[in-house]
Design an enzyme around this catalytic site. Structure first.
Site: not given
Lengths: 368, 439
Positions: B243, B343
């Protein structure tokens, strides 16, 4: 409970597979030969369970390749053109035709032109360029409505050229422009046959002539030579008729070695050229598909051109012999290769918007 | 057939002519447009378009809870044929800006032919002049998905068929997120995954990371990843999302340490702007690198691919520019042998739209959904809206919708129970010394 709801909400594909009107039932091939030019191309027809027929075109292929293609696509859904492409790795010579035929079917099923299946038209006409073939070719091409002309380079006796050849090439191009008028445009086609040194010299000689581009100035795998030509000259370079994979085009682009991609319609079909064009788009480079086949591929090219934001121009074969022109018209009608003011019109009927005359095919079919 | 009626034949020419330069204009763009003799914009394509016209572009902020920090943004496009299309423009933390941006594009679309999706994409992107950016990318994504929904409905086919699919009629392989953090919980999750046919999961790494990290924190992160592999077993593929919490220096160490785990990928090992920095991480390890969720437009994927940074590209259909741009990113990736694992961490519309693209993507690997293996509150709401459990896997795959377009029906009324609670800032995290941390 959850599963029951799921089944209600999303009908399972298995149901569709049994009697899907898109299922390919049959595939046939029609190898053709133009009587005058001797140009060969093969039409491929697929037929679906729902009774729709789609047409595509490619070059020559072997019986083994045809059998491999038949095994790979019969029984599959015509819509799965991206998937079929990968299954046809053992039948590379035929997959462009299968791809076109699948898209023709999808268009016909949705009662819309193929470019509507692909994301809609980005233009309403397609710029055209004629490759000059045979005697009085420039006159014929102009009469036919073209304003851009692809000129084959003068064949040479020796490998490496001197001043006389440079003069000859320049005079030829100047003569062409004088004859065709100031608003005409030209491409010199070296067909990959120049030595790297000659390609550089010719590109330099013609830099201020402002050709649209210099086509296939040397062998496409000679990246060092291409980089040098591209570095020395601002004449745009076009490459690609012999490149068989998208990766080859990506390499040319990432080397900053190319200004225009020229994937062969008969090799890449519609959807592979769309993928190549997506790569080209991020390098701010356009696509001008190479075409040395028949009128069905021209129709496919027009739908492709309509769909691509970075399409530039479509090459169309313009045969010298009337018998060849008659053949092309007999196969796919008068309209598809008609050029007005330098542009081809986009078809508006379902599928490719042409009707292939199957009876005419038998007249031109090559003995198997 | 109604379809034949409006898909063939000539459309109606739209507003022809040209606009006069505005008093505050710079004159650089309007001069050539004023010189055009024919119709401009989508109207220029009337001879090859359809008779369908866009009559309305609506945008909805939807907050599942009043204080939601990432409200959904849904786009609805209406036509004069009664056919409507839905798309998703959710941008985490910037809902208000995206809603305003969709409104900015209304004039591009109203009165135009909805079938010209590539044209509209190009026009929105190019004519905005200031290209890309996540706000514009998300607004365009919502509009693009809605236009593809309309296109599929008008052509009578699910979008994945128009795109050249399906690769597998049973659906597309997916992964859930791991919420478990103890060996026992992970073993239970492994058994659950096996019984459900789920073959892949994704986890994160604990804590936040400074520019250079201590032995203690590095070991803790490595142990976390080792615990995942040890308790999930060798048969489940594991992705680990860094992330972008880590600097390239810290990421390189962590990734090197976990090479023996054979992770499916490590995701966003550093922030995305500096591709060369990520390339440096990739060069120093055999662990596959995945990134791309913050990419806007296919243009932004070129360098990642050219520099050999990534094994897996993860563009988000709600930010990259919808179906059109996700498809192009996938095509560019394919030429270099790079796989697609899009995603999906927003609402159900973008999720379903992605599944359509996946089903026609030859280099597709696996599809994300930001949900646990057990359905949560939001999945109940999605089912309430769409009438089926959207983005829940069956035998490890997300099933393909079979209805035309994106394959669902949604009403404005269904959304009314979840009114827009306004834009809320997303999480804000800080290091011990008060400096700003990546999360």
């Amino acid at each position: 409970m959850r599963r029951a709801r799921l089944h209600a909400g999303i009908a399972l594909q298995a149901q569709a597979a049994g009697n899907d009107p898109l299922e390919i039932r049959k595939i046939r091939a029609f190898p053709l030969r133009e009587p005058g030019s001797g140009r060969r191309y093969t039409l491929v027809k697929i037929e679906t369970r729902g009774g729709l027929a789609g047409w595509g075109e490619c070059g020559e292929f072997t019986r083994a390749e045809f059998a491999a293609a038949r095994d790979a696509v019969v029984g599959t859904m015509a819509s799965a053109y991206e998937i079929a492409w990968r299954k046809l790795g053992q039948a590379r010579a035929i997959r462009a035709a299968v791809n076109m035929a699948q898209l023709d079917v999808l268009g016909k099923l949705s009662k819309a032109p193929v470019y509507q299946v692909l994301g809609g038209p980005t233009r309403f006409k397609a710029r055209a360029i004629a490759r000059l073939e045979g005697p009085a070719a420039l006159d014929r091409a102009q009469t036919a409505g073209y304003k851009a002309f692809l000129v084959p380079a003068v064949p040479t006796e020796w490998r490496n050229q001197g001043k006389a050849y440079m003069n000859r090439i320049r005079n030829l191009m100047n003569m062409m422009r004088n004859a065709a008028g100031a608003d005409s445009d030209f491409v010199l086609d070296a067909a990959g046959a120049f030595t790297p040194g000659d390609a550089q010299s010719v590109a330099a000689e013609l830099e201020s002539f402002h050709m649209l581009w210099f086509d296939e100035p040397c062998g496409v795998l000679n990246l060092g030579a291409i980089r040098k030509i591209a570095g020395e000259n601002v004449t745009p370079l076009g490459f690609g008729r012999t490149v068989g994979d998208a990766q080859g085009f990506q390499n040319l682009l990432s080397e900053d070695a190319v200004d225009l991609l020229r994937p062969d319609l008969a090799v890449h079909g519609i959807s592979q050229i769309r993928r190549i064009a997506a790569i080209a788009e991020v390098y701010y480079v356009a696509v001008a598909p190479y075409h040395n086949g028949g009128p069905v591929a021209t129709a496919a090219a027009l739908h492709l051109a309509a769909s691509l934001p970075n399409f530039f121009i479509q090459q169309v074969p313009l045969p010298g012999a009337q018998s060849d022109i008659d053949m092309r018209r007999a196969i796919a009608g008068d309209a598809i290769e008609k050029v007005t003011g330098g542009f081809l019109a986009l078809p508006t009927g379902p599928g490719f918007g042409i009707t292939v005359n199957e009876q005419a095919l038998t007249r031109y079919q090559e003995a198997a | 057939m109604i379809r034949r009626h409006f898909l063939s034949g000539l459309g109606i020419a739209g507003a022809a002519g040209s606009r006069l330069p505005a008093a505050d204009g710079c004159g650089c763009a309007l001069a050539p447009q004023a010189a055009m003799s024919g119709p401009v914009g989508a109207a220029a394509l009337h001879s090859v378009g359809t008779k369908v016209r866009i009559t309305g572009v609506k945008v909805f902020g939807v907050s599942l809870t009043p204080d939601s920090d990432r409200p959904y943004v849904f786009v609805k496009i209406e036509t004069n044929q009664g056919v409507v299309g839905w798309g998703e423009a959710t941008l985490e933390g910037k809902a208000g800006a995206v809603i305003a941006c969709v409104d900015d594009f209304k004039e591009f679309l109203t009165g135009a032919d909805p079938m010209l999706v590539e044209h509209h994409w190009q026009s929105m992107y190019v004519h905005s002049f200031y290209r890309a950016g996540p706000v514009m990318g998300s607004a365009m994504s919502g509009i693009d998905q809605a236009l593809w929904d309309i296109r599929g409905k008008l052509l009578g086919m699910p979008v994945y068929k128009l795109l050249g699919g399906p690769s597998d009629p049973a659906g597309v392989r997916g992964y859930y997120h791991v919420r478990a953090g103890t060996p026992e919980a992970l073993q239970k999750l492994r058994d659950q995954a096996k019984s459900l046919g789920v073959t892949c999961v994704k986890t994160g790494i604990p804590l936040y990371y400074e520019w250079i990290e201590t032995n203690t924190k590095i070991n803790r992160a490595v142990k976390h990843m080792q615990m995942m592999r040890e308790n999930l077993g060798p048969d489940i593929d594991i992705g680990v999302d860094f992330h972008a919490k880590t600097s390239p220096s810290v990421a390189a160490i962590l990734i090197k340490e976990v090479e023996p785990l054979n992770l499916l990928f490590v995701e966003e090992p550093c922030p995305p702007e500096n591709v060369k920095a990520m390339a440096r991480i990739a060069r120093r390890s055999t662990t596959p690198i995945a990134t791309g969720e913050r990419a806007v437009a296919h243009f932004s994927c070129r360098e990642l691919i050219e520099l050999g940074v990534i094994d897996i590209l993860q563009c988000d259909i709600n930010h990259v520019g919808g179906i059109t741009a996700l498809w192009k990113a996938g095509a560019i990736a394919e030429a270099s042998g790079i796989s697609m694992a899009p995603h999906a961490c927003e609402g159900p519309i973008g999720g379903l739209a992605t599944v359509h693209v996946d089903a026609a993507t030859p280099n597709f690997l696996v599809q994300e959904i930001c949900s646990g293996i057990e359905p949560e509150t939001k999945e109940k709401v999605w089912e309430e809206w769409l009438g089926f459990p959207a983005m829940r896997m069956v035998k490890g795959k997300f099933p393909l919708p079979t209805k035309p377009g994106l394959g669902f029906d949604l009403t404005e009324d269904a959304l009314k129970r979840y009114p827009f609670g306004g834009t809320r800032p997303m999480a804000r995290v800080f290091h011990d010394d008060g400096s700003v941390a990546e999360w």
